[in-house]
Write an enzyme that holds these catalytic residues in place. Structure first.
Site, PDB file in Angstrom:
ATOM      1  N   SER A  45       0.817  -1.216   0.000  1.00 14.87           N
ATOM      2  CA  SER A  45       0.000   0.000   0.000  1.00 14.87           C
ATOM      3  C   SER A  45       0.850   1.265   0.000  1.00 14.87           C
ATOM      4  O   SER A  45       1.775   1.399   0.807  1.00 14.87           O
ATOM      5  CB  SER A  45      -0.882  -0.030   1.255  1.00 14.87           C
ATOM      6  OG  SER A  45      -1.224   1.276   1.652  1.00 14.87           O
ATOM      7  N   GLY A  46       0.484   2.206  -0.861  1.00 16.36           N
ATOM      8  CA  GLY A  46       1.205   3.487  -0.866  1.00 16.36           C
ATOM      9  C   GLY A  46       1.009   4.241   0.435  1.00 16.36           C
ATOM     10  O   GLY A  46       1.938   4.857   0.972  1.00 16.36           O
ATOM     11  N   LEU A  47      -0.220   4.169   0.953  1.00 13.96           N
ATOM     12  CA  LEU A  47      -0.495   4.849   2.220  1.00 13.96           C
ATOM     13  C   LEU A  47       0.374   4.257   3.332  1.00 13.96           C
ATOM     14  O   LEU A  47       1.028   4.976   4.097  1.00 13.96           O
ATOM     15  CB  LEU A  47      -1.985   4.688   2.577  1.00 13.96           C
ATOM     16  CG  LEU A  47      -2.380   5.156   3.977  1.00 13.96           C
ATOM     17  CD1 LEU A  47      -2.184   6.662   4.123  1.00 13.96           C
ATOM     18  CD2 LEU A  47      -3.825   4.777   4.298  1.00 13.96           C
ATOM     19  N   ASP A  57       1.145  10.555   2.118  1.00 17.77           N
ATOM     20  CA  ASP A  57       0.851   9.737   0.937  1.00 17.77           C
ATOM     21  C   ASP A  57       0.736  10.644  -0.284  1.00 17.77           C
ATOM     22  O   ASP A  57      -0.269  10.633  -0.996  1.00 17.77           O
ATOM     23  CB  ASP A  57      -0.459   8.966   1.211  1.00 17.77           C
ATOM     24  CG  ASP A  57      -0.752   7.917   0.158  1.00 17.77           C
ATOM     25  OD1 ASP A  57       0.137   7.602  -0.651  1.00 17.77           O
ATOM     26  OD2 ASP A  57      -1.894   7.405   0.142  1.00 17.77           O
ATOM     27  N   ASP A  84       1.051  -0.858  -4.966  1.00 16.79           N
ATOM     28  CA  ASP A  84       0.231   0.333  -5.197  1.00 16.79           C
ATOM     29  C   ASP A  84       1.191   1.380  -5.766  1.00 16.79           C
ATOM     30  O   ASP A  84       1.898   2.058  -5.027  1.00 16.79           O
ATOM     31  CB  ASP A  84      -0.367   0.767  -3.852  1.00 16.79           C
ATOM     32  CG  ASP A  84      -1.044   2.126  -3.924  1.00 16.79           C
ATOM     33  OD1 ASP A  84      -1.181   2.660  -5.028  1.00 16.79           O
ATOM     34  OD2 ASP A  84      -1.428   2.624  -2.845  1.00 16.79           O
ATOM     35  N   ASP A  86       0.715   4.173  -7.218  1.00 14.51           N
ATOM     36  CA  ASP A  86       0.186   5.535  -7.360  1.00 14.51           C
ATOM     37  C   ASP A  86      -0.066   5.846  -8.842  1.00 14.51           C
ATOM     38  O   ASP A  86      -0.707   5.077  -9.519  1.00 14.51           O
ATOM     39  CB  ASP A  86       1.128   6.547  -6.697  1.00 14.51           C
ATOM     40  CG  ASP A  86       1.215   6.331  -5.190  1.00 14.51           C
ATOM     41  OD1 ASP A  86       0.299   5.683  -4.644  1.00 14.51           O
ATOM     42  OD2 ASP A  86       2.199   6.766  -4.569  1.00 14.51           O
ATOM     43  N   GLU A 113      -3.062   4.452 -10.785  1.00 13.75           N
ATOM     44  CA  GLU A 113      -4.350   5.138 -10.716  1.00 13.75           C
ATOM     45  C   GLU A 113      -4.353   6.342 -11.649  1.00 13.75           C
ATOM     46  O   GLU A 113      -3.310   6.961 -11.909  1.00 13.75           O
ATOM     47  CB  GLU A 113      -4.643   5.548  -9.269  1.00 13.75           C
ATOM     48  CG  GLU A 113      -3.646   6.516  -8.663  1.00 13.75           C
ATOM     49  CD  GLU A 113      -3.756   6.598  -7.126  1.00 13.75           C
ATOM     50  OE1 GLU A 113      -3.574   5.558  -6.469  1.00 13.75           O
ATOM     51  OE2 GLU A 113      -3.996   7.703  -6.609  1.00 13.75           O
ATOM     52  N   LYS A 119       0.355  12.490  -6.398  1.00 12.24           N
ATOM     53  CA  LYS A 119      -1.022  12.119  -6.075  1.00 12.24           C
ATOM     54  C   LYS A 119      -1.370  12.511  -4.631  1.00 12.24           C
ATOM     55  O   LYS A 119      -0.496  12.857  -3.825  1.00 12.24           O
ATOM     56  CB  LYS A 119      -1.244  10.616  -6.299  1.00 12.24           C
ATOM     57  CG  LYS A 119      -0.314   9.688  -5.585  1.00 12.24           C
ATOM     58  CD  LYS A 119      -0.584   9.492  -4.112  1.00 12.24           C
ATOM     59  CE  LYS A 119      -1.976   9.061  -3.825  1.00 12.24           C
ATOM     60  NZ  LYS A 119      -2.010   7.639  -3.378  1.00 12.24           N
ATOM     61  N   ASN A 121      -3.989  11.054  -1.395  1.00  7.55           N
ATOM     62  CA  ASN A 121      -4.771   9.885  -1.000  1.00  7.55           C
ATOM     63  C   ASN A 121      -6.241  10.100  -1.321  1.00  7.55           C
ATOM     64  O   ASN A 121      -6.786  11.188  -1.129  1.00  7.55           O
ATOM     65  CB  ASN A 121      -4.587   9.602   0.505  1.00  7.55           C
ATOM     66  CG  ASN A 121      -5.283   8.317   0.902  1.00  7.55           C
ATOM     67  OD1 ASN A 121      -6.472   8.302   1.173  1.00  7.55           O
ATOM     68  ND2 ASN A 121      -4.538   7.237   0.910  1.00  7.55           N
ATOM     69  N   SER A 122      -6.879   9.050  -1.811  1.00  5.36           N
ATOM     70  CA  SER A 122      -8.253   9.153  -2.297  1.00  5.36           C
ATOM     71  C   SER A 122      -9.238   9.584  -1.219  1.00  5.36           C
ATOM     72  O   SER A 122     -10.331  10.068  -1.518  1.00  5.36           O
ATOM     73  CB  SER A 122      -8.697   7.799  -2.841  1.00  5.36           C
ATOM     74  OG  SER A 122      -7.823   7.401  -3.854  1.00  5.36           O
ATOM     75  N   ARG A 158      -6.407   1.529 -12.021  1.00  4.91           N
ATOM     76  CA  ARG A 158      -7.326   1.939 -10.954  1.00  4.91           C
ATOM     77  C   ARG A 158      -8.129   3.153 -11.407  1.00  4.91           C
ATOM     78  O   ARG A 158      -7.554   4.190 -11.776  1.00  4.91           O
ATOM     79  CB  ARG A 158      -6.507   2.251  -9.707  1.00  4.91           C
ATOM     80  CG  ARG A 158      -7.239   2.990  -8.628  1.00  4.91           C
ATOM     81  CD  ARG A 158      -6.421   2.912  -7.369  1.00  4.91           C
ATOM     82  NE  ARG A 158      -6.746   3.924  -6.393  1.00  4.91           N
ATOM     83  CZ  ARG A 158      -6.173   4.004  -5.201  1.00  4.91           C
ATOM     84  NH1 ARG A 158      -5.241   3.126  -4.855  1.00  4.91           N
ATOM     85  NH2 ARG A 158      -6.511   4.955  -4.364  1.00  4.91           N
ATOM     86  N   HIS A 189     -12.593   2.157  -7.343  1.00  6.07           N
ATOM     87  CA  HIS A 189     -12.472   2.636  -5.973  1.00  6.07           C
ATOM     88  C   HIS A 189     -13.677   3.510  -5.609  1.00  6.07           C
ATOM     89  O   HIS A 189     -14.225   4.209  -6.462  1.00  6.07           O
ATOM     90  CB  HIS A 189     -11.178   3.449  -5.830  1.00  6.07           C
ATOM     91  CG  HIS A 189     -10.642   3.440  -4.425  1.00  6.07           C
ATOM     92  ND1 HIS A 189     -11.143   2.664  -3.425  1.00  6.07           N
ATOM     93  CD2 HIS A 189      -9.610   4.144  -3.868  1.00  6.07           C
ATOM     94  CE1 HIS A 189     -10.464   2.869  -2.322  1.00  6.07           C
ATOM     95  NE2 HIS A 189      -9.523   3.776  -2.546  1.00  6.07           N
TER      96      HIS A 189
HETATM   97  C1  SPV Z   1      -3.410   2.600  -0.474  1.00  6.74           C
HETATM   98  O1  SPV Z   1      -3.502   1.613   0.275  1.00  6.74           O
HETATM   99  O2  SPV Z   1      -2.473   3.389  -0.436  1.00  6.74           O
HETATM  100  C2  SPV Z   1      -4.465   2.852  -1.419  1.00  6.74           C
HETATM  101  C3  SPV Z   1      -5.801   2.397  -1.127  1.00  6.74           C
HETATM  102  O3  SPV Z   1      -4.214   3.511  -2.379  1.00  6.74           O
HETATM  103  S1  SPV Z   1      -6.622   3.687  -0.422  1.00  6.74           S
HETATM  104  O4  SPV Z   1      -5.828   4.257   0.629  1.00  6.74           O
HETATM  105  O5  SPV Z   1      -7.843   3.064   0.054  1.00  6.74           O
HETATM  106  O6  SPV Z   1      -6.879   4.662  -1.446  1.00  6.74           O
HETATM  107 MG    MG Z   2      -2.466   4.356  -2.391  1.00  3.91          MG
END
Ligand code: SPV
Ligand code: MG
Length: 543
Positions: A45-47, A57, A84, A86, A113, A119, A121-122, A158, A189
């Site tokens: 995971s990027g986060l 992130d 992930d 990004d 994505e 980027k 975070n979503s 994504r 997502h």
């Molecule tokens: C991540 O895990 O970094 C993601 C998923 O991109 S989310 O945080 O749900 O966007």
């Molecule tokens: Mg991410």
């Protein structure tokens, strides 16, 4: 049958008829934990990766820093890792290089994505996040696919349309275009707390390509709903970093509050568990296999069970090896010499006043029968600590550093140190005269000299002794095995409990185990009397 590559495993998970699950990991140890828990894949995971660095992130960590962490994760696991990625850290060209680097490091696939670099975070202010131009993103996907070497490497596209406030039609339009550009799967997502828009997407998408979801926000949805909707893979996206954060916060606060570890110890993983996760056992086994005997840990056994009668009241409350010489006990001096030569496993055999034997870095084993038994009984007490390379010495010995260095350099299975320049006037106690195959002719220094006998008789068989055994010897490899066997044999004899070390050396020779002689000329002392003690003090002070 050979195991399919990780990329092939990821590909077959995406295409399987089962609903598959992958769990987030953010470093080597968490990746290992995911695998051990039975997951078939890992979400890098990027986060979570940015969080474990302590940064945001927002592509604050560079892509090479991310790839370095991935390498650790891949090194300690066997299951596929989906990165992930990004936005791909730039344009099509950056993605091409990323894909090649990921393949080189054993990563099974990357998810990119359709947003802009850097980027966000979503889940942070999603509606204000601009989406990538559709054509540009399709070009990026195609470039990524064209640059992979392994046809199984997966690129997951994504779709962030729903996150950015677009409708389902835009999401479908983009998903179709990304699939046509070569994406192996679509990640759709959503940040809603209910799965409605995801289920709507699934209904309209009609299984054109595998669909991956991240139900972080709609977590209360029963998993069965996703299965029934035809979702291919669920990503549990950030739950290990969040679990770790909660555990670390609680632990830190408790230790801070209590200023003690007493109540925390049983609540956290034991240190042994950390060693296990690090694979410490494998290293121990590899050391046995690959480290040659001379590089195997050397241990030292100091025989110091006796009181040492010649030292009057100095040994009233301690054994001889604890008598101080210029402020430092003999045992401490011995330990310092051993440590200088990288001998760190030091064991003293105690007997008389064992309570007084305390020297940092020196372990003790005890011979409770010290008063009525001989040295071999003390030696037997040390059998469990012997290693493949062990130095033995009396606890009243002082010597210059080179004596031990030279002994350790000697490759023979059994080696004794013999002083060829001893002065008969200076002998105190019972000398151990050494009779050898050759006298110490310095010109013969390379010749193998063997020990024939150790005896306290001067002039045995009408021969002059070739020197004095100083009470120091080394056994390695087969020498340790021979010593152990002969010791066992001798202890079973009626006189066994009274035997001394010279008896052992003589028996080893009689049993056909050659003992090499390392000659020295002075530079050592055994402390038997107050006179010796005075000399030792002068030597220690450098007078
Ligand atoms: C991540 O895990 O970094 C993601 C998923 O991109 S989310 O945080 O749900 O966007
Ligand atoms: Mg991410």
């Amino acid at each position: 049958m050979t195991t399919p590559s990780r990329a092939a495993q990821l590909r077959s998970m995406l295409h399987s008829n089962e609903l598959e699950f992958i769990l987030e990991a953010h470093n080597g140890i968490s990746a290992r934990i995911v695998e051990e828990a039975g997951f078939k894949g890992i979400w890098a995971s990027g986060l979570a990766l940015s969080a474990q660095f302590g940064v945001r992130d927002n592509n604050e960590a560079s892509w090479t820093q991310v790839v370095d962490v991935l390498e650790f994760m891949a090194d300690v696991t066997h299951i596929p890792i989906l990165l992930d990625g990004d936005t791909g850290y730039g344009n099509f060209n950056n993605l091409r290089r990323l894909v090649r680097k990921l393949e080189q490091r054993g990563i099974a696939g990357v998810c990119i994505e359709d947003k802009l670099f850097p980027k966000t975070n979503s889940f942070i202010d999603g509606e204000r996040q601009p989406l990538a131009d559709l054509a540009e993103f399709c070009g990026k996907i195609a470039a990524g696919k064209d640059s992979q070497n392994d046809s199984d490497f997966c690129i997951v596209a994504r779709v962030e349309a729903l996150i950015a406030g677009w409708d389902i039609d835009e999401a479908l339009r983009r998903a179709a275009a990304y699939h046509a550009a070569g994406a192996d799967a679509i990640l759709i997502h959503s940040k809603r707390s209910r799965p409605d828009e995801i289920l709507e997407f699934m209904r309209l998408w009609q299984n054109r390509a595998p669909v991956v979801i991240v139900p972080t926000k709609y977590y209360s949805t029963p998993t069965e709903t996703f299965r029934a909707a035809g979702v291919s893979m669920v990503i549990w996206a950030n739950h290990l970093i969040r679990a770790a954060v909660s555990a670390m916060q609680a632990t830190a606060l408790q230790i801070r509050r209590e200023q003690s570890l007493r109540d925390i110890e049983d609540r956290i993983a034991p240190v042994q568990e950390i060693f296990r996760l690090q694979g410490a056992d494998e290293l121990t086994a590899a050391e046995q296999r690959y480290l040659a005997a001379e590089r195997a840990p050397v241990s030292a056994v100091v025989l110091g069970a006796t009181e040492g009668k010649g030292l009057a009241e100095l040994t009233a409350e301690r054994p001889k090896m604890m008598v101080p010489i210029a402020g430092k006990s003999i045992l401490r001096r011995l330990a310092d010499e051993f440590k200088k030569c990288n001998v760190h496993r030091i064991t003293a055999v105690t007997g008389y006043r064992a309570d007084a034997v305390v020297v940092p870095g020196v372990h003790t084993v005890h011979n409770p029968d010290y008063a009525t038994s001989g040295e071999l009984v003390s030696l037997a007490a040390a059998l469990p600590v012997l290693t493949e390379n062990t130095v033995f010495c009396y606890g009243d010995l002082l010597f210059r550093s080179y004596v031990l260095e030279d002994l350790l350099d000697n490759p023979a299975p059994l080696t004794v140190v013999v002083d060829s320049a001893f002065d008969r006037c200076d002998i105190s106690g019972t000398p151990d005269f050494a009779y050898c195959s050759h006298a110490d002719d310095l010109g013969l220094w390379r010749k193998d000299v063997l020990l024939c006998r150790v005896s306290n008789e001067d002039g045995l068989d009408g021969r002059r002794p070739d020197g004095r055994w100083i009470g120091l010897f080394r056994a390695r490899g087969e020498g340790v095995a021979a010593l152990t066997a002969v010791l066992g044999e001798m202890l079973h004899e009626p006189a066994g409990r009274q035997y001394a070390l010279p008896d052992l050396l003589n028996r080893l020779i009689a049993r056909g185990h050659p003992i090499r002689v390392k000659y020295i000329q002075g530079h050592w002392l055994d402390v038997n009397s107050l006179h010796d003690l005075e000399r030792a003090g002068r030597i220690a002070r450098g007078d």
